[in-house]
Write a protein that holds these residues in place. Structure first.
Motif, PDB file in Angstrom:
ATOM      1  N   LEU A  63       0.811  -1.219   0.000  1.00  0.00           N
ATOM      2  CA  LEU A  63       0.000   0.000   0.000  1.00  0.00           C
ATOM      3  C   LEU A  63       0.847   1.272   0.000  1.00  0.00           C
ATOM      4  O   LEU A  63       0.302   2.379  -0.140  1.00  0.00           O
ATOM      5  CB  LEU A  63      -0.924   0.014   1.226  1.00  0.00           C
ATOM      6  N   GLY A  64       2.152   1.121   0.177  1.00  0.00           N
ATOM      7  CA  GLY A  64       3.023   2.290   0.243  1.00  0.00           C
ATOM      8  C   GLY A  64       2.858   3.066   1.533  1.00  0.00           C
ATOM      9  O   GLY A  64       3.001   4.287   1.556  1.00  0.00           O
ATOM     10  N   LEU A  65       2.553   2.343   2.624  1.00  0.00           N
ATOM     11  CA  LEU A  65       2.335   2.974   3.925  1.00  0.00           C
ATOM     12  C   LEU A  65       3.312   2.410   4.955  1.00  0.00           C
ATOM     13  O   LEU A  65       3.697   1.246   4.876  1.00  0.00           O
ATOM     14  CB  LEU A  65       0.904   2.710   4.409  1.00  0.00           C
ATOM     15  N   ASP A  66       3.669   3.222   5.942  1.00  0.00           N
ATOM     16  CA  ASP A  66       4.554   2.736   6.996  1.00  0.00           C
ATOM     17  C   ASP A  66       3.744   1.995   8.055  1.00  0.00           C
ATOM     18  O   ASP A  66       2.519   2.089   8.108  1.00  0.00           O
ATOM     19  CB  ASP A  66       5.367   3.877   7.605  1.00  0.00           C
ATOM     20  N   SER A  67       4.452   1.252   8.918  1.00  0.00           N
ATOM     21  CA  SER A  67       3.764   0.427   9.918  1.00  0.00           C
ATOM     22  C   SER A  67       2.972   1.274  10.908  1.00  0.00           C
ATOM     23  O   SER A  67       1.961   0.823  11.443  1.00  0.00           O
ATOM     24  CB  SER A  67       4.758  -0.467  10.658  1.00  0.00           C
ATOM     25  N   GLY A  68       3.404   2.504  11.146  1.00  0.00           N
ATOM     26  CA  GLY A  68       2.669   3.393  12.037  1.00  0.00           C
ATOM     27  C   GLY A  68       1.315   3.789  11.491  1.00  0.00           C
ATOM     28  O   GLY A  68       0.438   4.219  12.243  1.00  0.00           O
ATOM     29  N   THR A  69       1.127   3.651  10.199  1.00  0.00           N
ATOM     30  CA  THR A  69      -0.162   3.932   9.566  1.00  0.00           C
ATOM     31  C   THR A  69      -0.966   2.651   9.394  1.00  0.00           C
ATOM     32  O   THR A  69      -2.187   2.632   9.610  1.00  0.00           O
ATOM     33  CB  THR A  69       0.052   4.603   8.190  1.00  0.00           C
ATOM     34  N   VAL A  70      -0.287   1.565   9.016  1.00  0.00           N
ATOM     35  CA  VAL A  70      -0.972   0.305   8.744  1.00  0.00           C
ATOM     36  C   VAL A  70      -1.538  -0.316  10.024  1.00  0.00           C
ATOM     37  O   VAL A  70      -2.679  -0.786  10.037  1.00  0.00           O
ATOM     38  CB  VAL A  70      -0.028  -0.702   8.044  1.00  0.00           C
ATOM     39  N   SER A  71      -0.772  -0.318  11.096  1.00  0.00           N
ATOM     40  CA  SER A  71      -1.220  -0.973  12.333  1.00  0.00           C
ATOM     41  C   SER A  71      -2.546  -0.430  12.857  1.00  0.00           C
ATOM     42  O   SER A  71      -3.456  -1.211  13.157  1.00  0.00           O
ATOM     43  CB  SER A  71      -0.133  -0.898  13.412  1.00  0.00           C
ATOM     44  N   PRO A  72      -2.726   0.896  12.953  1.00  0.00           N
ATOM     45  CA  PRO A  72      -4.032   1.400  13.406  1.00  0.00           C
ATOM     46  C   PRO A  72      -5.172   1.086  12.429  1.00  0.00           C
ATOM     47  O   PRO A  72      -6.297   0.833  12.838  1.00  0.00           O
ATOM     48  CB  PRO A  72      -3.832   2.913  13.537  1.00  0.00           C
ATOM     49  N   LEU A  73      -4.844   1.113  11.120  1.00  0.00           N
ATOM     50  CA  LEU A  73      -5.844   0.763  10.102  1.00  0.00           C
ATOM     51  C   LEU A  73      -6.347  -0.656  10.336  1.00  0.00           C
ATOM     52  O   LEU A  73      -7.561  -0.915  10.355  1.00  0.00           O
ATOM     53  CB  LEU A  73      -5.181   0.810   8.727  1.00  0.00           C
ATOM     54  N   VAL A  74      -5.408  -1.567  10.485  1.00  0.00           N
ATOM     55  CA  VAL A  74      -5.741  -2.980  10.701  1.00  0.00           C
ATOM     56  C   VAL A  74      -6.477  -3.149  12.027  1.00  0.00           C
ATOM     57  O   VAL A  74      -7.458  -3.906  12.114  1.00  0.00           O
ATOM     58  CB  VAL A  74      -4.471  -3.859  10.627  1.00  0.00           C
ATOM     59  N   ALA A  75      -6.049  -2.443  13.059  1.00  0.00           N
ATOM     60  CA  ALA A  75      -6.702  -2.548  14.375  1.00  0.00           C
ATOM     61  C   ALA A  75      -8.171  -2.127  14.290  1.00  0.00           C
ATOM     62  O   ALA A  75      -9.049  -2.779  14.880  1.00  0.00           O
ATOM     63  CB  ALA A  75      -5.960  -1.694  15.401  1.00  0.00           C
ATOM     64  N   ARG A  76      -8.460  -1.057  13.548  1.00  0.00           N
ATOM     65  CA  ARG A  76      -9.856  -0.614  13.407  1.00  0.00           C
ATOM     66  C   ARG A  76     -10.686  -1.640  12.635  1.00  0.00           C
ATOM     67  O   ARG A  76     -11.835  -1.909  12.981  1.00  0.00           O
ATOM     68  CB  ARG A  76      -9.911   0.758  12.731  1.00  0.00           C
ATOM     69  N   LEU A  77     -10.088  -2.228  11.592  1.00  0.00           N
ATOM     70  CA  LEU A  77     -10.812  -3.258  10.831  1.00  0.00           C
ATOM     71  C   LEU A  77     -11.025  -4.509  11.675  1.00  0.00           C
ATOM     72  O   LEU A  77     -12.067  -5.166  11.577  1.00  0.00           O
ATOM     73  CB  LEU A  77     -10.055  -3.592   9.542  1.00  0.00           C
ATOM     74  N   GLU A  78     -10.054  -4.843  12.525  1.00  0.00           N
ATOM     75  CA  GLU A  78     -10.196  -6.004  13.404  1.00  0.00           C
ATOM     76  C   GLU A  78     -11.296  -5.753  14.446  1.00  0.00           C
ATOM     77  O   GLU A  78     -12.111  -6.648  14.722  1.00  0.00           O
ATOM     78  CB  GLU A  78      -8.874  -6.308  14.097  1.00  0.00           C
ATOM     79  N   ALA A  79     -11.353  -4.553  14.974  1.00  0.00           N
ATOM     80  CA  ALA A  79     -12.387  -4.206  15.961  1.00  0.00           C
ATOM     81  C   ALA A  79     -13.790  -4.331  15.363  1.00  0.00           C
ATOM     82  O   ALA A  79     -14.742  -4.640  16.079  1.00  0.00           O
ATOM     83  CB  ALA A  79     -12.163  -2.790  16.490  1.00  0.00           C
TER      84      ALA A  79
END
Length: 168
Positions: A63-79
């Protein structure tokens, strides 16, 4: 001389045309994705994961994103129950992300809905594969330039090879 910088008119600047197209596209996607309460980056995560599981780092790279951006994205989708994260038993530092059943169902529904945006792209270019190729080339070139600039290279130090000479 920078392309598009010989004028002060916005409509003649390549950078503004790309910015304006990206902004308008994001606004259209925001409207289409609203019924699912998804952001455009969240939608992109669903698209990537629809092809199979990814590690968080691979997802970020794609996605061309750093882990500091991807982790919260994934956390919201997991929630929301759309993805699940699992640590690898062999290396607990590696986290794999996958769509859940609800995530796959949501991806299918959203993919059908965003299909309504297709005509806007087709009408803009009679050769959509060529447009995509050019946009990917711009992205690649800008990422390389950004990396070089971060490394202290100035634009004057950078060799200029016209893109038509780089293509094979």
């Amino acid at each position: 001389m920078c392309i598009g910088m010989t004028t002060s008119r916005l409509n003649e600047l390549v950078c503004f045309a790309i910015y304006s197209a990206a902004n308008s596209t994001s606004q259209a996607y925001r409207q289409v994705l609203a019924p699912w309460n998804l952001t455009y980056p969240q939608f992109l995560v669903l698209v990537v994961l629809s092809d199979g599981d990814r590690t968080v780092s691979a997802l970020g790279h794609e996605l061309g994103l750093d882990s500091g951006t991807v982790s919260p994205l994934v956390a919201r989708l997991e929630a929301r129950g759309l993805v699940r994260r699992e640590r690898r038993e062999s290396d607990e530092r590696v986290v794999t992300v996958a769509l859940t059943t609800e995530g796959r169902s949501t991806h299918r529904a959203v993919a059908d809905a965003v299909g309504c945006l297709g005509p806007a792209f087709v009408e803009a270019s009679s050769d959509l594969p060529e447009l995509l190729r050019q946009l990917h080339e711009v992205t690649h070139n800008m990422r390389q330039l950004t990396t070089a600039l971060r490394g202290g290279v100035t634009l004057a130090d950078r060799p200029r090879t016209p893109s038509h000479k780089r293509r094979k």
